[in-house]
Scaffold this active site. Structure first.
Site, short mmCIF file in Angstrom:
data_model
loop_
_atom_site.label_atom_id
_atom_site.label_comp_id
_atom_site.label_asym_id
_atom_site.label_seq_id
_atom_site.Cartn_x
_atom_site.Cartn_y
_atom_site.Cartn_z
N ASN A 14 0.67 -1.17 0.00
CA ASN A 14 0.18 0.15 0.07
C ASN A 14 0.89 1.24 0.20
OD1 ASN A 14 -2.95 -0.35 0.21
ND2 ASN A 14 -2.30 -2.08 1.39
N LYS A 92 -0.04 -2.58 14.86
CA LYS A 92 0.00 -2.20 16.17
C LYS A 92 -1.17 -1.03 16.44
CE LYS A 92 3.12 -5.07 17.62
NZ LYS A 92 3.02 -6.00 18.24
N ASN A 108 -6.37 5.09 7.70
CA ASN A 108 -6.02 3.51 7.82
C ASN A 108 -6.78 3.18 6.55
OD1 ASN A 108 -4.89 1.03 8.71
ND2 ASN A 108 -6.80 0.67 9.60
N HIS A 110 -8.26 -0.59 5.51
CA HIS A 110 -8.83 -1.91 6.03
C HIS A 110 -9.34 -2.90 4.86
CE1 HIS A 110 -10.15 -4.69 9.04
NE2 HIS A 110 -11.40 -4.59 8.45
C1 GRF Z 1 -2.58 -6.41 3.87
O1 GRF Z 1 -3.50 -7.44 4.54
C2 GRF Z 1 -3.72 -5.20 3.51
O2 GRF Z 1 -5.07 -5.65 3.24
C3 GRF Z 1 -3.76 -4.58 4.96
O3 GRF Z 1 -2.35 -4.60 5.22
C4 GRF Z 1 -1.72 -5.70 5.03
C5 GRF Z 1 -0.49 -5.65 4.41
O4 GRF Z 1 -0.63 -4.51 3.37
N1 GRF Z 1 -4.02 -3.03 4.49
P1 GRF Z 1 0.86 -3.99 2.87
O5 GRF Z 1 1.11 -4.90 1.50
O6 GRF Z 1 1.96 -4.18 3.93
O7 GRF Z 1 0.42 -2.64 2.35
#
Ligand code: GRF
Length: 203
Positions: A14, A92, A108, A110
């Site tokens: 992300n 966390k 955030n 989700h």
């Molecule tokens: C994934 O499960 C995503 O759905 C949630 O955080 C986890 C890791 O995402 N938002 P990322 O690849 O570290 O951004």
């Protein structure tokens, strides 16, 4: 200008989506001021370093108490000029002192359509297992403001994805993650634009 501190614990896909949008000129009113992770080996720190961005490992475990951890997080944010926080796979809880100092300035992502399938313990594949168990035919991703509760603040942007016959938690997770990578940069763009509009309004 939104000077964003990104908090993450994992792969950082992300964060990569947001950084790519910035680097491609699609988010002119946003910049990354630092990346913070509780996990020294997290992919998200590697992405930050590879892009010449401050990459900081900071964990509650390194501190004698919650307050000293929170104070250190706050001073890191201030030292780097962060005026906004984006949680991106951060596992966390954000210290309440940080939530208070950045009221309505923390978002955030989700991997479900909040308010359903959210809250403490609802992260990773557990979210998608619950969606599949519910028989829902639609899932999706949500960007929301963060408050003192998990997954509880006002929604900024959502995108739906279909739940398909034969989906496993992993196949649904992958489809939702692709939606996350679309809506997180879009949500930050909207917030940055509304900031700019407000600034123009004040000037
Ligand atoms: C994934 O499960 C995503 O759905 C949630 O955080 C986890 C890791 O995402 N938002 P990322 O690849 O570290 O951004």
């Amino acid at each position: 200008m939104l000077s964003i501190a990104v908090f993450g614990s994992g792969a950082g896909s992300n964060f990569m989506a947001i950084l790519t949008a910035i680097q491609q000129g699609n988010l002119p009113a946003a910049r990354i001021s630092l990346v913070l992770s509780n996990n020294s080996g997290a992919g998200i720190l590697g992405i930050a370093r590879a892009n010449g961005l401050p990459a900081i490992h900071l964990s509650r475990k390194q501190f004698p108490d919650e307050r000293s951890f929170a104070d250190t997080v706050l001073s890191m944010l201030r030292d780097h000029g962060a005026n906004f926080i984006a949680l991106a796979g951060y596992m966390k809880q954000v210290p309440p002192e940080v939530v208070a100092a950045y009221r309505k300035r923390i978002v955030n992502i989700h991997p479900a359509l909040l308010p359903r399938f959210g809250g403490a313990g609802m992260y990773g594949l557990r979210v998608h297992e619950a969606v599949l168990a519910s028989g829902e035919t639609t899932s999706g991703a949500t960007v929301h403001y963060v408050d003192e509760e998990y997954d509880n603040g006002p929604v900024v942007l959502q995108q739906t994805v279909p739940v398909l016959p034969g989906d496993t938690p992993a196949s649904l997770a992958a489809r939702v993650l692709a939606a996350e990578h679309q809506i997180y940069p879009a949500a930050i763009g909207r917030i940055a634009q509304s900031e700019r509009a407000a600034e123009h309004h004040h000037n």
